[in-house]
Design a protein around this motif. Structure first.
Motif, PDB file in Angstrom:
ATOM      1  N   ASN A 175       0.807  -1.217   0.000  1.00 47.81           N
ATOM      2  CA  ASN A 175       0.000   0.000   0.000  1.00 47.81           C
ATOM      3  C   ASN A 175       0.839   1.266   0.000  1.00 47.81           C
ATOM      4  OD1 ASN A 175      -1.944  -2.010   0.440  1.00 47.81           O
ATOM      5  ND2 ASN A 175      -2.069  -1.562   2.631  1.00 47.81           N
ATOM      6  N   GLN A 176       2.057   1.187  -0.542  1.00 45.07           N
ATOM      7  CA  GLN A 176       2.958   2.327  -0.548  1.00 45.07           C
ATOM      8  C   GLN A 176       3.293   2.723  -1.974  1.00 45.07           C
ATOM      9  OE1 GLN A 176       6.418   1.179   1.649  1.00 45.07           O
ATOM     10  NE2 GLN A 176       5.296   0.753   3.545  1.00 45.07           N
ATOM     11  N   LEU A 177       3.709   3.980  -2.119  1.00 43.78           N
ATOM     12  CA  LEU A 177       4.299   4.450  -3.368  1.00 43.78           C
ATOM     13  C   LEU A 177       5.792   4.621  -3.141  1.00 43.78           C
ATOM     14  CD1 LEU A 177       1.700   7.180  -4.449  1.00 43.78           C
ATOM     15  CD2 LEU A 177       2.221   5.106  -5.715  1.00 43.78           C
ATOM     16  N   VAL A 178       6.595   3.961  -3.962  1.00 43.48           N
ATOM     17  CA  VAL A 178       8.053   4.077  -3.843  1.00 43.48           C
ATOM     18  C   VAL A 178       8.590   4.705  -5.118  1.00 43.48           C
ATOM     19  CG1 VAL A 178       8.304   2.182  -2.213  1.00 43.48           C
ATOM     20  CG2 VAL A 178       8.340   1.702  -4.655  1.00 43.48           C
ATOM     21  N   LEU A 179       9.568   5.583  -4.962  1.00 45.62           N
ATOM     22  CA  LEU A 179      10.157   6.293  -6.093  1.00 45.62           C
ATOM     23  C   LEU A 179      11.666   6.031  -6.080  1.00 45.62           C
ATOM     24  CD1 LEU A 179       9.228   9.864  -7.191  1.00 45.62           C
ATOM     25  CD2 LEU A 179      11.633   9.244  -6.993  1.00 45.62           C
ATOM     26  N   LEU A 200       5.861   7.273  -0.243  1.00 44.59           N
ATOM     27  CA  LEU A 200       4.606   7.953   0.061  1.00 44.59           C
ATOM     28  C   LEU A 200       3.674   6.976   0.759  1.00 44.59           C
ATOM     29  CD1 LEU A 200       4.053   9.845  -3.330  1.00 44.59           C
ATOM     30  CD2 LEU A 200       5.292  10.611  -1.315  1.00 44.59           C
ATOM     31  N   LEU A 201       3.229   7.350   1.958  1.00 45.31           N
ATOM     32  CA  LEU A 201       2.379   6.494   2.772  1.00 45.31           C
ATOM     33  C   LEU A 201       1.014   7.149   2.971  1.00 45.31           C
ATOM     34  CD1 LEU A 201       4.978   5.566   5.551  1.00 45.31           C
ATOM     35  CD2 LEU A 201       4.484   4.326   3.438  1.00 45.31           C
ATOM     36  N   GLY A 202      -0.012   6.331   3.077  1.00 51.62           N
ATOM     37  CA  GLY A 202      -1.348   6.864   3.340  1.00 51.62           C
ATOM     38  C   GLY A 202      -2.464   5.949   2.884  1.00 51.62           C
ATOM     39  N   HIS A 203      -2.252   5.216   1.803  1.00 53.49           N
ATOM     40  CA  HIS A 203      -3.295   4.305   1.319  1.00 53.49           C
ATOM     41  C   HIS A 203      -3.421   3.098   2.240  1.00 53.49           C
ATOM     42  CE1 HIS A 203      -4.626   6.067  -2.431  1.00 53.49           C
ATOM     43  NE2 HIS A 203      -3.370   6.330  -2.774  1.00 53.49           N
ATOM     44  N   SER A 221      -2.748   8.857  -7.247  1.00 53.43           N
ATOM     45  CA  SER A 221      -2.741   7.398  -7.116  1.00 53.43           C
ATOM     46  C   SER A 221      -4.155   6.910  -6.828  1.00 53.43           C
ATOM     47  CB  SER A 221      -1.793   6.957  -6.001  1.00 53.43           C
ATOM     48  OG  SER A 221      -2.136   7.595  -4.776  1.00 53.43           O
ATOM     49  N   ALA A 222      -4.537   5.807  -7.469  1.00 59.23           N
ATOM     50  CA  ALA A 222      -5.851   5.179  -7.275  1.00 59.23           C
ATOM     51  C   ALA A 222      -5.648   3.844  -6.573  1.00 59.23           C
ATOM     52  CB  ALA A 222      -6.546   4.974  -8.610  1.00 59.23           C
ATOM     53  N   SER A 223      -6.514   3.562  -5.604  1.00 60.86           N
ATOM     54  CA  SER A 223      -6.241   2.433  -4.722  1.00 60.86           C
ATOM     55  C   SER A 223      -7.440   1.523  -4.537  1.00 60.86           C
ATOM     56  CB  SER A 223      -5.788   2.963  -3.357  1.00 60.86           C
ATOM     57  OG  SER A 223      -5.672   1.940  -2.405  1.00 60.86           O
ATOM     58  N   ASP A 224      -7.126   0.387  -3.967  1.00 62.60           N
ATOM     59  CA  ASP A 224      -8.122  -0.600  -3.588  1.00 62.60           C
ATOM     60  C   ASP A 224      -8.982  -0.111  -2.426  1.00 62.60           C
ATOM     61  OD1 ASP A 224      -9.121  -3.460  -3.641  1.00 62.60           O
ATOM     62  OD2 ASP A 224      -8.335  -3.385  -1.602  1.00 62.60           O
ATOM     63  N   ASP A 225      -8.532   0.919  -1.712  1.00 68.59           N
ATOM     64  CA  ASP A 225      -9.289   1.428  -0.571  1.00 68.59           C
ATOM     65  C   ASP A 225     -10.386   2.406  -0.987  1.00 68.59           C
ATOM     66  OD1 ASP A 225      -7.908   3.666  -1.283  1.00 68.59           O
ATOM     67  OD2 ASP A 225      -6.726   3.821   0.554  1.00 68.59           O
ATOM     68  N   ARG A 226     -10.711   2.475  -2.304  1.00 72.20           N
ATOM     69  CA  ARG A 226     -11.781   3.290  -2.876  1.00 72.20           C
ATOM     70  C   ARG A 226     -11.451   4.781  -2.892  1.00 72.20           C
ATOM     71  NH1 ARG A 226     -17.256   2.094   0.023  1.00 72.20           N
ATOM     72  NH2 ARG A 226     -16.003   2.716   1.813  1.00 72.20           N
ATOM     73  N   SER A 227     -10.196   5.127  -2.699  1.00 71.58           N
ATOM     74  CA  SER A 227      -9.834   6.530  -2.665  1.00 71.58           C
ATOM     75  C   SER A 227      -8.849   6.878  -3.772  1.00 71.58           C
ATOM     76  CB  SER A 227      -9.212   6.897  -1.310  1.00 71.58           C
ATOM     77  OG  SER A 227      -7.902   6.366  -1.214  1.00 71.58           O
ATOM     78  N   VAL A 228      -8.794   8.166  -4.079  1.00 74.92           N
ATOM     79  CA  VAL A 228      -7.778   8.745  -4.958  1.00 74.92           C
ATOM     80  C   VAL A 228      -7.036   9.788  -4.138  1.00 74.92           C
ATOM     81  CG1 VAL A 228      -7.351  10.101  -7.044  1.00 74.92           C
ATOM     82  CG2 VAL A 228      -9.135   8.359  -7.040  1.00 74.92           C
ATOM     83  N   ARG A 229      -5.713   9.692  -4.143  1.00 74.35           N
ATOM     84  CA  ARG A 229      -4.894  10.648  -3.399  1.00 74.35           C
ATOM     85  C   ARG A 229      -4.053  11.463  -4.369  1.00 74.35           C
ATOM     86  NH1 ARG A 229      -3.973   9.772   2.369  1.00 74.35           N
ATOM     87  NH2 ARG A 229      -5.458   8.182   3.080  1.00 74.35           N
ATOM     88  N   VAL A 230      -4.002  12.752  -4.109  1.00 78.13           N
ATOM     89  CA  VAL A 230      -3.186  13.664  -4.901  1.00 78.13           C
ATOM     90  C   VAL A 230      -2.043  14.141  -4.016  1.00 78.13           C
ATOM     91  CG1 VAL A 230      -3.154  15.781  -6.261  1.00 78.13           C
ATOM     92  CG2 VAL A 230      -5.207  14.364  -6.223  1.00 78.13           C
ATOM     93  N   ARG A 252      -4.762  16.070  -1.431  1.00 83.56           N
ATOM     94  CA  ARG A 252      -6.186  15.743  -1.497  1.00 83.56           C
ATOM     95  C   ARG A 252      -6.387  14.246  -1.240  1.00 83.56           C
ATOM     96  NH1 ARG A 252      -6.732  20.520  -1.562  1.00 83.56           N
ATOM     97  NH2 ARG A 252      -7.768  21.859  -3.117  1.00 83.56           N
ATOM     98  N   VAL A 253      -7.446  13.922  -0.539  1.00 86.07           N
ATOM     99  CA  VAL A 253      -7.923  12.542  -0.419  1.00 86.07           C
ATOM    100  C   VAL A 253      -9.353  12.545  -0.938  1.00 86.07           C
ATOM    101  CG1 VAL A 253      -8.379  10.603   1.100  1.00 86.07           C
ATOM    102  CG2 VAL A 253      -6.447  12.124   1.572  1.00 86.07           C
TER     103      VAL A 253
END
Length: 1212
Positions: A175-179, A200-203, A221-230, A252-253
């Protein structure tokens, strides 16, 4: 074997500026041209056995004017573990360049190096690695892995001129974004692992999609948790491979989706997200976390692909979505106007107050001039009647008083308007009729109200007024007291002073049957039968009534009409004698008409709201939430969506014709006819004996062309909203928050009941006249493209799994050899007719979405047309069977089909339909009408029990697993069904009585019965035998003798004793999913034959059992005295591991040749003979978890399976 047609989830979309759209459907790459109107133009199978997950163009060149220009475009197509280079030529021809490049891991993203003059491609793979691929040699030049070696669900590659500039953003399984930077080390150092630069953590769920907008430095980012995070990450990529801010923040969440979010895209002003809930949400940067637009158009299963064209500034953008249903939908969106458009509920809260300034409180509102086909919304006028009996007109922003009534018209009035042509003139005038409590009706032209006349409809209250066109004039129907409906035929003429004169001709009145609410609410004069003067009316009690002119009661009867229908100057019936402002009277000889037939309470107790005729069929709506389609007998009942109970009218869906072809006079339908027709047996019209003798309405008259049901939408009230609902796509086309149904309203446009895809509502709420669209303003471009968003580039089939498929036959138009077509055949599919082989294969599929879909498949072009969607099942459809016969004799065998279709599935439900499939000469595609014959449920008695919610239902829900035809004749068929409760049940379907009866049931297997099959035998002496084969989860096959089943057809519906199985065959270690049976005569063995049974089971094994059948030699042919044949198992052979997974479907293509499929995604061809089982061919299918199969012989051998994979089979 080769693929002919495939419908699979659309998993990749990519725009080439605003000119073309690239779509990946399974392994097939399709190109759609967007100008001047969207249509498909090329397709090519690219990835063989893998699905396309991405398409990346190498370069996009712009001329000095900013337009896209190119001669040859190179595309990289990737999916699964393969990559391939494809060339798109200027003539829109696709060409494969080089071999299919195999990778060692799943490819998640691929990008061209912009500064590279060679063919080097950067590819990101699933285990957090990246490689630089040489497309010429097909070998990796360099490969680098991240120090954090986790599994990725999504990847975004940001590339520049070199490998060292590349930045990778990955969405991990944690559930992380790695760069990180894959080009950070030396290319010769194979042991180097790149560190994570940013995290990036939060999803709280895995990440399915990543998008980056360079101009704002934002990552989404679009996730399995039904959210989009900017995220605010700063500058990523570019020269030197920048990694952005050291501490990126979440800006934004966005929560708005009802399920997982699969795709996300960013523009300068908006965020686009699409998910499993089938919606594409548009978020505004400035509006924070607010959804400003919702784009829906796909069935259940969700949106799997999303693409947004680049555009610039405030220009319009294309938005494309690809669904799990195989559909591709296209929208046109403006950056600066999205918040202003009134689309869906979020933007419909703003209504326009027309600011009524007249005397009194508005009570009735009507839209004037809506009958004019060419009238625009800005030219529309509103007519309002107040509680003071005053009629006002709103035009060009001004209110004008038209007519003021006497005190009798105060406090109560009813008003209706109609547009009528002036006799011997091309001009049209608007007539207005106003009725009151004392039976008076004032009729006047709105332009010259002083020319009106006063009519009298009895001495009581006028409950309703109805205008109806009839033979070049209009009829006014007024419902008065005691069930009398008074009628006048009215014409408008010009006198010598060029003033309007109303000519009134009195007609016989209708007498409604006695009931509590005895007045009309709807009426239509049948234009398809003008010689019979038939009227179909609906009353407030919910009944449909049939009247005929010229069937008056004799004088002296108790039905004699009261005098005083017209007061003043005498006027005999049948004469026309109009004058200015005079009142008219009628003769005592006027008579009443009683209904010939009545469907009492067919729409419940809340009343009929509309009756409409279109192309020979009648459509009625009511407040019971149903639309009934009938032709002097109810053909079907179409229910609206949940909560939409108050239906007001049916609107025929206007075909969408491409602008270019429309100018050339080419008439093509955008949507295929949707027909879901149900023959309601208990509500058939009961004609009078006199009518039967004269044979006027008995239906025995032969029609030259059968009327097919049109595609329609439903207008009505759902809670506090006015809704226009599409029952095929199951979506709202218009939503207006009006407050509910108890109000006066008018819908524009409604010219002859046709819905053009956009509209406006005018209504009265709390004494205020409101409009959903500002008067004088035209609907926006996006609104005219359809309030749900424009075009279906490809129609979807089923959003969820397809459980069964059945081929009905093939059909083609006349003189197909002479038809020359260019361009697209319809706006939705844009298919070109293929030279001389113009036939279409007709198949029906049943899915877990509880629907049956009738499809026309064109094998040569690969196009698919949805002919009908049937939604009468309350649970998933598991199995279908059909009895097909051509109609119209040998000359029309290729033009028409008549099919008796039986479908069954969950909740122990059987539905039986008659399908009438014909050729539409206008659009050059097949058309279909579905008539429901009957339905049956085992637990119908439970459904009728009162207070069942307080009781515990001990019996489990029974599912029908398989259905097979046992016997058929002209009026009745016998069906054998395999049931999950361990029973085999035999049903009779009587099409004349429209009834399904259970004849017998047996629980021999004591386990879930998975499959049934039949075989017919002939002993050469005129005796025929029928064998039924059943298989269950215990791996055994039982054989039943149903030779005497034909005697059950004519017997009563009382249950009979079930037979005893003749033979039991152990065939598999576990469940037997499918059976294929055929018989062969044996020359050496007198008086017998061999029956071969091929079976496939959960053990993946193909078993062939050969049974010896010995016919009785007594020579007796009487069914009562005939002995049963003797059955013995002669031999059995096995093919272990015929599939690597459970064998789900097995069908007979020809004697000795069978086709099997499995969830291992293979379709196999087998030759079965005396020496054993031999494998003849394999095709890898792109259908996961295959569950249904249908095979047939034709022009080449063809196979059709779940999710519509059509395969050409040729035995080696």
């Amino acid at each position: 074997m080769e693929t002919a047609v495939l419908v699979a989830p659309v998993t990749a979309l990519e725009f080439l500026q605003d000119e073309f759209l690239l779509a990946g459907e399974g392994p097939i790459l399709k190109v759609y041209s967007l100008q001047p109107r969207p249509k498909p133009c090329a397709s090519l199978s690219v990835l063989q056995h893998s699905r396309i997950h991405g398409v990346r163009p190498r370069r996009q060149n712009l001329d000095p004017n900013g337009h896209y220009c190119w001669l040859v475009e190179q595309l990289i197509v990737f999916g699964g573990k393969v990559v391939r280079l494809v060339r798109l030529h200027v003539d829109l021809r696709l060409e494969i360049l080089g071999p299919l490049l195999q990778l060692q891991d799943w490819a998640l993203d691929a990008r061209w190096l912009s500064g590279d003059k060679q063919s080097l491609l950067c590819v990101a793979v699933a285990h957090n690695s990246a490689l630089l691929l040489d497309l010429v040699t097909g070998t990796p030049v360099v490969q680098c892995s991240c120090l954090e070696g986790c599994l990725l669900y999504s990847v975004l590659l940001l590339v520049h001129e070199s490998w060292a500039d590349t930045v990778l953003v990955g969405g991990t399984v944690f559930n992380q974004l790695v760069l990180w930077k894959p080009g950070g080390g030396e290319q010769t150092d194979h042991e180097y692992k790149a560190p994570v630069e940013r995290r990036l953590l939060g999803h709280s769920g895995v990440i399915f999609s990543i998008a980056y907008l360079q101009e704002k430095g934002c990552l989404a980012s679009a996730s399995d948790d039904r959210s989009v995070r900017v995220w605010g990450v700063g500058v990523l990529g570019g020269p030197g491979g920048k990694c952005g801010d050291l501490n990126p923040a979440c800006l934004r969440v966005l929560y708005g989706h009802q399920a997982r979010v699969f795709s996300v895209s960013l523009t300068s002003g908006k965020v686009f997200s699409a998910g499993e809930d089938g919606a594409c949400l548009v978020w505004d940067w400035a509006a924070g976390e607010k959804v400003v637009r919702t784009l829906k158009g796909h069935r259940a299963g969700g949106v799997r692909a999303l693409a947004v064209s680049k555009g610039s500034g405030n220009e319009e953008r294309w938005v494309a979505t690809g669904g799990a249903d195989g559909g591709v939908r296209l929208w046109r969106v403006k950056e600066n106007e999205e918040r202003k458009e009134k689309i869906e509920e979020a933007a419909r809260e703003k209504l326009t107050d027309v600011k009524f300034l007249g005397k009194g409180m508005p009570k009735v509102v009507r839209i004037a001039g809506e009958e004019d086909e060419n009238a625009s919304w800005s030219q529309s006028r509103f007519v309002v009647c107040t509680d003071q009996g005053i009629v006002y007109q709103y035009s060009n922003g001004q209110w004008e008083m038209i007519w003021e009534g006497t005190p009798e018209f105060q406090s109560y009035c009813v008003m209706e308007t109609v547009s009528i042509s002036v006799k011997n003139s091309t001009a049209k005038v608007l007539l207005c009729a106003v009725g009151n409590l004392s039976g008076s009706i004032q009729v006047f032209p709105v332009s010259q109200p002083q020319c009106g006349i006063l009519l009298t409809g009895g001495s009581g209250k006028i409950h309703s007024l109805i205008w109806q066109e009839r033979k070049g004039s209009v009829c006014l129907l007024a419902s008065g007291a005691e069930g009398l409906v008074y009628r006048w035929r009215i014409e408008v003429k010009l006198n010598e002073n060029y003033s309007l004169v109303l000519s009134v001709n009195l007609l016989s009145s209708f007498l409604l049957p006695p009931c509590a609410k005895r007045w009309l609410t709807a009426a239509v004069c049948l234009q398809s039968r003008p010689e019979k003067d038939l009227w179909v009316c609906g009353d407030r009690r919910g009944s449909l009534l049939l009247f005929q002119e010229g069937r008056e009661q004799k004088k002296g009867s108790d039905l004699e009409v009261n005098k005083g229908l017209l007061t003043g100057t005498e006027q005999t019936k049948g004469k026309e004698n109009g004058s200015d402002g005079d009142e008219k009277s009628c003769s005592k000889d006027d008579l009443k008409l009683q209904p010939l037939s009545c469907l009492f309470g067919v729409h419940g107790k809340q009343g009929v709201t509309s009756v409409y005729e279109y192309q020979g069929l009648l459509y009625s709506t009511g407040r019971d939430g149903c639309v009934r389609v009938f032709r002097l007998e109810v053909l079907r009942v179409q229910r609206a969506c949940k909560g939409l109970e108050w239906l007001e009218r049916v609107l025929i869906l206007k075909p969408e014709i491409p602008e270019k072809e429309e100018k050339e006079g080419v008439s093509e339908d955008c949507e295929n006819h949707h027909k879901t027709v149900e023959l309601d047996l208990t509500k058939k019209l009961e004609f009078t004996q006199e009518e039967k003798e004269e044979d006027s309405f008995s239906g025995e008259e032969e029609e030259t062309e059968k009327s097919l049901e049109a595609r329609f939408v439903i207008a009505g009230f759902q809670a506090v909203h006015f809704v226009v609902w599409d029952p095929v796509k199951r979506e709202r086309l218009l939503t207006v928050p009006c407050g509910g149904g108890h109000r006066s309203w008018g819908l524009w446009p409604s010219y002859k009941g046709v819905w053009s895809g956009y509209g406006a509502l005018v209504f009265i709420k709390q004494g205020t006249v409101l409009s959903s669209q500002p008067p004088g303003e035209e609907p926006s471009w996006a609104g005219k493209a359809g309030l749900t968003g424009g075009w279906d580039l490809r129609e979807g089939v089923h959003g969820r799994g397809i459980g069964c498929v059945c081929r009905l036959g093939k059909i083609g138009g006349t003189d197909l050899d002479d038809i020359q077509t260019t361009g697209s055949m319809t706006a939705t599919e844009g298919t070109e007719m293929e030279s001389k082989e113009g036939h279409w294969e007709i198949v029906v599929t049943g899915g877990e979405d509880t629907s049956l879909t009738v499809l026309a498949v064109h094998p040569n072009s690969g196009s698919i047309k949805v002919l009908s969607v049937i939604t009468d099942h309350i649970s998933g459809v598991r199995t279908v069977a059909a009895v097909t016969c051509p109609e119209g004799g040998s000359k029309k065998q290729s033009q028409t089909l008549s099919v008796l279709l039986a479908s069954a599935g969950g909740r122990a439900q059987i539905q039986c339909y008659r399908l009438l499939i014909g050729w539409d000469r206008r659009s050059l595609v097949p058309s279909c009408q579905v008539i429901q014959v009957a339905s049956h449920r085992l637990d119908e008695q439970w459904e009728r029990r009162r207070n069942r919610h307080k009781l515990v239902k001990m019996d489990p829900e029974t599912r029908y697993m398989s259905v097979e035809l046992v016997e058929e004749n002209s009026n009745c068929v016998l069906l054998a069904l395999a049931c999950s409760d361990g029973a085999i049940r035999l049903f009779s379907v009587n099409e004349v009585r429209r009834q399904i009866d259970l004849l017998w049931e047996t629980f021999h297997h004591q386990r879930c019965v998975l499959s049934v099959a039949t075989c017919r035998l002939d002993d050469g002496k005129g005796n025929r035998y029928k064998l039924l084969f059943s298989a269950a989860t215990d791996g055994k096959i039982a054989v039943w003798d149903l030779s005497e089943a034909s005697s059950l057809i004519d017997a009563s519906s009382e249950a009979t004793a079930p037979p005893i199985p003749c033979l039991s065959i152990p065939a598999h270690q576990s469940g037997v999913n499918s059976l294929a049976v055929w018989a062969e005569k044996v020359g050496q063995q007198k008086g017998g034959c061999l029956v071969t049974v091929a079976s496939g089971g959960d053990d993946g094994q193909l078993t062939v059992s050969v049974i010896t059948v010995q016919f009785p030699d007594d020579g007796k042919t009487s069914p009562q005295s005939r002995n049963q044949p003797q059955l013995h198992l002669q031999s059995q052979s096995h093919m272990p591991l015929a599939h690597a997974a459970p064998l789900t479907a097995l069908k007979l293509l020809s004697p000795g040749l069978v086709v099997s499929t499995s969830s291992d995604q293979r379709v196999c061809l087998w030759r079965i003979c005396t020496t054993g089982i031999s494998h003849r061919g394999t095709l890898c299918s792109h259908v996961a978890d295959a569950a249904g199969l249908a095979v047939w012989e034709g022009c080449g051998q063809r196979l059709s399976g779940i999710s519509l994979h059509l395969v050409l089979i040729k035995e080696k």
